[in-house]
Scaffold this motif. Structure first.
Motif, PDB file in Angstrom:
ATOM      1  N   ARG A   1       0.851  -1.186   0.000  1.00  0.00           N
ATOM      2  CA  ARG A   1       0.000   0.000   0.000  1.00  0.00           C
ATOM      3  C   ARG A   1       0.889   1.239   0.000  1.00  0.00           C
ATOM      4  NH1 ARG A   1      -1.317  -5.132   1.313  1.00  0.00           N
ATOM      5  NH2 ARG A   1      -3.394  -5.373   2.210  1.00  0.00           N
ATOM      6  N   ASN A   2       0.398   2.276  -0.686  1.00  0.00           N
ATOM      7  CA  ASN A   2       1.092   3.570  -0.721  1.00  0.00           C
ATOM      8  C   ASN A   2       2.482   3.491  -1.349  1.00  0.00           C
ATOM      9  OD1 ASN A   2      -1.062   5.012   0.631  1.00  0.00           O
ATOM     10  ND2 ASN A   2      -0.501   3.812   2.429  1.00  0.00           N
ATOM     11  N   LEU A   3       2.653   2.608  -2.320  1.00  0.00           N
ATOM     12  CA  LEU A   3       3.910   2.519  -3.070  1.00  0.00           C
ATOM     13  C   LEU A   3       3.826   3.530  -4.211  1.00  0.00           C
ATOM     14  CD1 LEU A   3       6.620   1.043  -3.535  1.00  0.00           C
ATOM     15  CD2 LEU A   3       5.375  -0.552  -5.011  1.00  0.00           C
ATOM     16  N   ARG A   4       4.272   4.749  -3.930  1.00  0.00           N
ATOM     17  CA  ARG A   4       4.156   5.844  -4.897  1.00  0.00           C
ATOM     18  C   ARG A   4       4.976   7.034  -4.403  1.00  0.00           C
ATOM     19  NH1 ARG A   4       0.359   9.129  -2.179  1.00  0.00           N
ATOM     20  NH2 ARG A   4      -0.666   7.942  -0.546  1.00  0.00           N
ATOM     21  N   HIS A   5       5.123   8.024  -5.288  1.00  0.00           N
ATOM     22  CA  HIS A   5       5.799   9.260  -4.927  1.00  0.00           C
ATOM     23  C   HIS A   5       4.781  10.385  -5.042  1.00  0.00           C
ATOM     24  CE1 HIS A   5       9.317  12.279  -5.699  1.00  0.00           C
ATOM     25  NE2 HIS A   5       8.488  12.693  -4.785  1.00  0.00           N
ATOM     26  N   PRO A   6       4.182  10.818  -3.932  1.00  0.00           N
ATOM     27  CA  PRO A   6       3.199  11.893  -3.993  1.00  0.00           C
ATOM     28  C   PRO A   6       3.853  13.204  -4.424  1.00  0.00           C
ATOM     29  CG  PRO A   6       3.258  10.869  -1.811  1.00  0.00           C
ATOM     30  CD  PRO A   6       4.401  10.328  -2.584  1.00  0.00           C
ATOM     31  N   GLU A   7       3.227  13.877  -5.385  1.00  0.00           N
ATOM     32  CA  GLU A   7       3.791  15.130  -5.897  1.00  0.00           C
ATOM     33  C   GLU A   7       3.794  16.232  -4.845  1.00  0.00           C
ATOM     34  OE1 GLU A   7       2.141  16.397  -9.611  1.00  0.00           O
ATOM     35  OE2 GLU A   7       2.250  14.380 -10.445  1.00  0.00           O
ATOM     36  N   ASP A   8       2.870  16.163  -3.889  1.00  0.00           N
ATOM     37  CA  ASP A   8       2.776  17.230  -2.900  1.00  0.00           C
ATOM     38  C   ASP A   8       3.482  16.909  -1.578  1.00  0.00           C
ATOM     39  OD1 ASP A   8       0.989  15.263  -2.186  1.00  0.00           O
ATOM     40  OD2 ASP A   8      -0.635  16.638  -1.676  1.00  0.00           O
ATOM     41  N   SER A   9       4.355  15.901  -1.590  1.00  0.00           N
ATOM     42  CA  SER A   9       5.080  15.596  -0.351  1.00  0.00           C
ATOM     43  C   SER A   9       6.017  16.762  -0.032  1.00  0.00           C
ATOM     44  CB  SER A   9       5.869  14.292  -0.488  1.00  0.00           C
ATOM     45  OG  SER A   9       6.840  14.397  -1.494  1.00  0.00           O
ATOM     46  N   ASN A  10       6.217  17.016   1.250  1.00  0.00           N
ATOM     47  CA  ASN A  10       7.099  18.110   1.653  1.00  0.00           C
ATOM     48  C   ASN A  10       8.256  17.653   2.545  1.00  0.00           C
ATOM     49  OD1 ASN A  10       5.653  17.670   3.977  1.00  0.00           O
ATOM     50  ND2 ASN A  10       4.527  19.610   3.902  1.00  0.00           N
ATOM     51  N   ARG A  11       8.337  16.360   2.776  1.00  0.00           N
ATOM     52  CA  ARG A  11       9.485  15.801   3.492  1.00  0.00           C
ATOM     53  C   ARG A  11       9.794  14.430   2.895  1.00  0.00           C
ATOM     54  NH1 ARG A  11       8.613  17.131   9.879  1.00  0.00           N
ATOM     55  NH2 ARG A  11       7.583  19.119   9.574  1.00  0.00           N
ATOM     56  N   GLU A  12      11.063  14.127   2.831  1.00  0.00           N
ATOM     57  CA  GLU A  12      11.448  12.802   2.359  1.00  0.00           C
ATOM     58  C   GLU A  12      12.833  12.451   2.886  1.00  0.00           C
ATOM     59  OE1 GLU A  12      11.503  13.862  -2.002  1.00  0.00           O
ATOM     60  OE2 GLU A  12      13.303  12.615  -1.951  1.00  0.00           O
TER      61      GLU A  12
END
Length: 160
Positions: free
Chosen positions: A25-36
């Motif tokens: 689940r949630n195997l993706r790169h969200p465009e709106d992420s702000n931390r990584e």
């Protein structure tokens, strides 16, 4: 334990890990992420990048990951992203600390703190068996160390 044997429980745990390992689940790169942050386990080659969207008031609104690893590593990352979304940073850190204890210490050594969702810990119990296999502890905790680094504003985490 009534009706179920330890073998039944072990089979159920294995089934959950395999399901999350094969269908993360949630195997993706969200465009709106702000931390990584990126995590690396040089002993077995597992690599993970954790992406978070954290609101200005400290709520983890979204959590996702990309990477490659064994079934335990992938299942742990998958379960983690499901469990941390919607929680405050403090709640996520407390959950990480308790999960880490679960994977590294015997039950009687656990320090029970406040602010930890016991239901979430119950769901993570499927991964607690790794403490019998020290090499697998790093597989189960890599995504969590990486999550912790992302929350702290770091860029990298390692199991070494």
């Amino acid at each position: 334990m009534t009706g179920a044997t330890m073998d039944d429980l072990r089979d159920l745990y294995q089934e959950v890990i395999l399901d999350h390992g094969k269908n993360p689940r949630n195997l993706r790169h969200p465009e709106d992420s702000n931390r990584e942050a990126r995590g690396d386990n040089p002993m077995c080659g597992d690599k993970v990048t954790v992406y978070l969207k954290v609101s200005p008031d400290g709520i983890v609104e979204d959590a996702a990951f990309e990477g490659r690893g064994c079934a335990i590593s992938t299942a742990s990352a998958s379960m983690m992203t499901e469990l941390v979304a919607g929680r405050t940073e403090a709640e996520v850190k407390a959950l990480f600390e308790r999960f880490h204890q679960m994977c590294t210490k015997d039950d009687h050594e656990h320090v029970h703190g406040e602010g930890v969702d016991e239901e979430a810990l119950d769901r993570l119990q499927v991964l607690a068996g790794v403490r019998q296999f020290p090499m697998r502890v790093k597989c189960a905790t890599l995504a969590w160390h990486t999550l912790d680094a992302a929350l702290a504003g770091g860029a990298k985490a390692s199991t070494e």
